[in-house]
Design an enzyme around this catalytic site. Structure first.
Site, short mmCIF file in Angstrom:
data_model
loop_
_atom_site.label_atom_id
_atom_site.label_comp_id
_atom_site.label_asym_id
_atom_site.label_seq_id
_atom_site.Cartn_x
_atom_site.Cartn_y
_atom_site.Cartn_z
N GLU A 26 7.91 -30.24 0.45
CA GLU A 26 7.47 -30.88 -0.79
C GLU A 26 8.63 -31.56 -1.51
O GLU A 26 8.44 -32.59 -2.14
CB GLU A 26 6.81 -29.82 -1.70
CG GLU A 26 5.46 -29.38 -1.15
CD GLU A 26 4.92 -28.13 -1.82
OE1 GLU A 26 5.36 -27.03 -1.45
OE2 GLU A 26 4.06 -28.25 -2.70
N GLU A 54 3.19 -21.47 8.91
CA GLU A 54 4.26 -21.86 9.84
C GLU A 54 4.76 -20.68 10.67
O GLU A 54 5.31 -20.88 11.75
CB GLU A 54 5.45 -22.44 9.05
CG GLU A 54 5.15 -23.78 8.43
CD GLU A 54 6.23 -24.21 7.43
OE1 GLU A 54 7.41 -23.87 7.61
OE2 GLU A 54 5.87 -24.89 6.44
N ASN A 55 4.59 -19.46 10.14
CA ASN A 55 5.29 -18.31 10.75
C ASN A 55 4.40 -17.23 11.34
O ASN A 55 4.92 -16.29 11.93
CB ASN A 55 6.20 -17.66 9.70
CG ASN A 55 7.31 -18.59 9.28
OD1 ASN A 55 8.09 -19.04 10.11
ND2 ASN A 55 7.37 -18.91 8.00
N ARG A 92 8.35 -31.94 -10.07
CA ARG A 92 7.01 -31.52 -9.64
C ARG A 92 6.23 -31.13 -10.89
O ARG A 92 6.65 -30.28 -11.66
CB ARG A 92 7.12 -30.31 -8.71
CG ARG A 92 5.76 -29.80 -8.33
CD ARG A 92 5.85 -28.57 -7.46
NE ARG A 92 4.54 -28.18 -7.01
CZ ARG A 92 4.09 -26.93 -6.98
NH1 ARG A 92 4.86 -25.95 -7.38
NH2 ARG A 92 2.88 -26.68 -6.55
N HIS A 147 -1.50 -28.50 -4.50
CA HIS A 147 -0.71 -28.59 -3.27
C HIS A 147 -0.85 -29.99 -2.66
O HIS A 147 -0.63 -30.16 -1.46
CB HIS A 147 -1.17 -27.58 -2.18
CG HIS A 147 -0.89 -26.14 -2.48
ND1 HIS A 147 -1.67 -25.12 -1.99
CD2 HIS A 147 0.09 -25.56 -3.21
CE1 HIS A 147 -1.19 -23.96 -2.40
NE2 HIS A 147 -0.12 -24.20 -3.15
N LEU A 162 -0.84 -22.43 3.93
CA LEU A 162 -0.97 -20.98 3.73
C LEU A 162 0.38 -20.40 3.33
O LEU A 162 1.22 -20.09 4.17
CB LEU A 162 -1.47 -20.31 5.02
CG LEU A 162 -2.74 -20.90 5.65
CD1 LEU A 162 -3.07 -20.20 6.95
CD2 LEU A 162 -3.92 -20.81 4.67
N GLY A 163 0.61 -20.31 2.03
CA GLY A 163 1.83 -19.69 1.52
C GLY A 163 1.42 -18.57 0.60
O GLY A 163 0.39 -17.93 0.81
N ASN A 201 11.64 -28.27 -9.70
CA ASN A 201 10.33 -27.62 -9.72
C ASN A 201 10.43 -26.47 -10.71
O ASN A 201 10.95 -25.41 -10.40
CB ASN A 201 9.99 -27.12 -8.30
CG ASN A 201 8.64 -26.44 -8.25
OD1 ASN A 201 7.98 -26.27 -9.27
ND2 ASN A 201 8.25 -26.04 -7.06
N ARG A 236 -4.07 -14.10 -5.83
CA ARG A 236 -5.26 -14.76 -6.40
C ARG A 236 -6.48 -14.50 -5.53
O ARG A 236 -6.39 -14.51 -4.31
CB ARG A 236 -5.03 -16.27 -6.50
CG ARG A 236 -4.12 -16.66 -7.63
CD ARG A 236 -3.79 -18.14 -7.61
NE ARG A 236 -2.38 -18.36 -7.30
CZ ARG A 236 -1.85 -19.52 -6.95
NH1 ARG A 236 -2.60 -20.60 -6.89
NH2 ARG A 236 -0.57 -19.62 -6.68
P1 AMP Z 1 5.49 -19.83 0.73
O1 AMP Z 1 4.72 -19.68 -0.56
O2 AMP Z 1 5.14 -21.05 1.50
O3 AMP Z 1 6.98 -19.66 0.55
O4 AMP Z 1 5.03 -18.61 1.67
C1 AMP Z 1 5.29 -17.27 1.31
C2 AMP Z 1 4.48 -16.36 2.22
O5 AMP Z 1 4.84 -16.60 3.59
C3 AMP Z 1 4.74 -14.87 1.96
O6 AMP Z 1 3.50 -14.18 1.93
C4 AMP Z 1 5.54 -14.46 3.17
O7 AMP Z 1 5.35 -13.11 3.52
C5 AMP Z 1 4.97 -15.36 4.25
N1 AMP Z 1 5.86 -15.42 5.40
C6 AMP Z 1 7.13 -15.88 5.45
N2 AMP Z 1 7.67 -15.67 6.69
C7 AMP Z 1 6.70 -15.07 7.43
C8 AMP Z 1 6.62 -14.60 8.77
N3 AMP Z 1 7.66 -14.71 9.62
N4 AMP Z 1 5.45 -14.05 9.18
C9 AMP Z 1 4.41 -13.93 8.35
N5 AMP Z 1 4.42 -14.34 7.07
C10 AMP Z 1 5.54 -14.91 6.61
#
Ligand code: AMP
Length: 402
Positions: free
Chosen positions: A387, A336-337, A94, A183, A212-213, A13, A244
């Site tokens: 992914e 997820e978190n 990717r 995505h 949601l990342g 990637n 963004r």
């Molecule tokens: P990704 O792009 O999928 O890697 O997601 C990154 C985002 O996930 C960042 O904004 C991180 O702060 C958030 N994130 C990761 N772990 C946690 C957590 N335990 N609680 C809240 N947000 C999280």
């Protein structure tokens, strides 16, 4: 565990200044090694490489993607997994934008590389980096089939009413302007895993997926096929993201040009890099945002409220688009978190059959799971995205038939 030598796929990637990679078994998902080269082209570039439970880190100058990939290959050799002799069955790349041209995982040849480069006007930050990664990998592993897996592919068949922007049709046609969606690999994988978790055929299900990342997008999926998604011509449209803006009134752009005398590149930077959570609160990382909120920061609280408001707007839209939903699934870093985001996104919707079980929602787990009460009308799920595995499987499939 040792893998059969020819079972492995190298997934690459390649971003504008980074290369993430994984060597894995496409069937079991077992990862032999993984890592990331970052800050390519800057003085303090480096690599972090994980293999056999050990992490190796090196810092120093890395001139370009070719040098970055060479360093990755050196790292594999040093840690006992020489890629040239590991019997790598395929390399999966990717690729962000497939435009109207690519909507299947595609075996790479010179013409495919040229066509991906041609699509750079639609993804100026991403496609050139993807091409650089592909060209380097082809040089280093000339005998191994290389496969491009496109982030836009899953959304290729969006209905006309969902993919068409209401602008002059001739202008749109001349410049390839339509909703492409991004995505896609994640939305496809996660919706498939959600159906598995429910023990149902994807063809029977209406689903909403929230990825949601750092980037964020939602999709409405009927019978395994997306009927709408939040990202558009570019990955800027839709939900509020780390940096963004997501949806804004397009009139803001002309207003900024006239009133603030910003040029178009400054506006592009403003909307892609200095907006979203960062623009509203100063931080783009969700965990930092949560810490600021806990400390009473009102700008951070507003950023969070705008983020949730936008999520709920699309949830409502997709509920209606689908005419009812069987499963709502959260994935990626935040999805997820963050139990808080999941609870706030779906609060007070019990009249629509949408309810979260608070204990299940806050339970710590890294596996795909239900967070709705037993026998709930709508299944609410958390499904970790993967992914790399989806790309590895697609690349392996294509290589087998090549
Ligand atoms: P990704 O792009 O999928 O890697 O997601 C990154 C985002 O996930 C960042 O904004 C991180 O702060 C958030 N994130 C990761 N772990 C946690 C957590 N335990 N609680 C809240 N947000 C999280």
């Amino acid at each position: 565990m040792t893998e059969a030598a020819d079972d492995l796929v190298l997934v690459i990637n390649s971003g504008s200044s980074s290369i993430k990679y994984q060597l894995l078994n496409p069937e079991s998902g077992a990862v032999t090694a993984s890592g990331m080269v970052d800050r390519i082209g800057e003085g303090n570039a480096g690599i972090e490489h994980q293999s056999d439970g050990e992490t190796t880190e090196r810092r120093g100058a890395i001139a370009d993607h070719t040098a970055g990939l060479r360093l990755i290959f050196d790292m594999f050799a040093e840690t006992g997994h020489d890629l040239a002799n590991a019997g790598v069955r395929a390399v999966g790349h990717r690729v962000v934008h497939g435009g109207e041209v690519f909507y299947q995982p595609t075996l790479i040849d010179d013409a495919v590389v040229a066509a991906i480069a041609d699509l750079s006007s639609l993804a100026p930050l991403h496609n050139p980096a993807n091409v650089a990664g592909i060209e380097s990998a082809r040089k280093l592993l000339p005998e191994v089939p290389q496969v491009a897996v496109f982030d836009t592919a899953f959304f290729h068949g969006l209905p006309d009413a969902a993919k068409t922007y209401a602008i002059d049709a001739k202008v749109a046609a001349a410049h390839g302007i339509r909703k492409y969606g991004f995505h896609g690999t994640s939305h496809e994988y996660v919706s498939g895993q959600a159906a598995k978790l429910l023990g149902r055929d994807p063809a029977e299900l209406n689903q909403i997926v929230f990825h949601l990342g750092n980037g964020a997008s939602a999709s409405a999926i009927r019978g395994g096929h997306p009927i709408d998604t939040t990202m558009g011509l570019t990955p800027l449209e839709g939900l509020v993201m780390g940096t963004r803006s997501g949806d804004i009134d397009p009139g803001i752009i002309a207003h900024l040009m006239r009133s603030a005398h910003l040029d178009i590149d400054q506006i592009d930077t403003l909307l892609n890099r200095d907006s979203g959570l960062k623009g509203l609160s100063g931080v783009n990382d969700f965990r930092e945002l949560q810490r600021l909120i806990e400390n009473g920061d009102t700008a951070a609280k507003l950023a969070y409220d705008v983020y949730i408001h936008r999520l709920r707007r699309y949830l409502g839209a997709y509920l209606i688009d689908l005419g009812g939903v069987d499963a709502i699934t959260f994935t990626a870093g935040v999805g997820e978190n963050s139990p808080q985001v999941r609870a706030d996104a779906l609060a007070d919707l019990s009249r629509f059959g949408i309810e979260i079980d608070p204990a299940a929602n806050t339970a710590k787990s890294r596996t795909a799971r239900h967070i709705s009460p037993p026998n709930a009308e709508v299944a609410i799920l958390v499904v970790p995205t993967n992914e790399e595995l989806a790309i590895a499987r697609a690349a392996h499939r294509v290589a087998e038939t090549a």
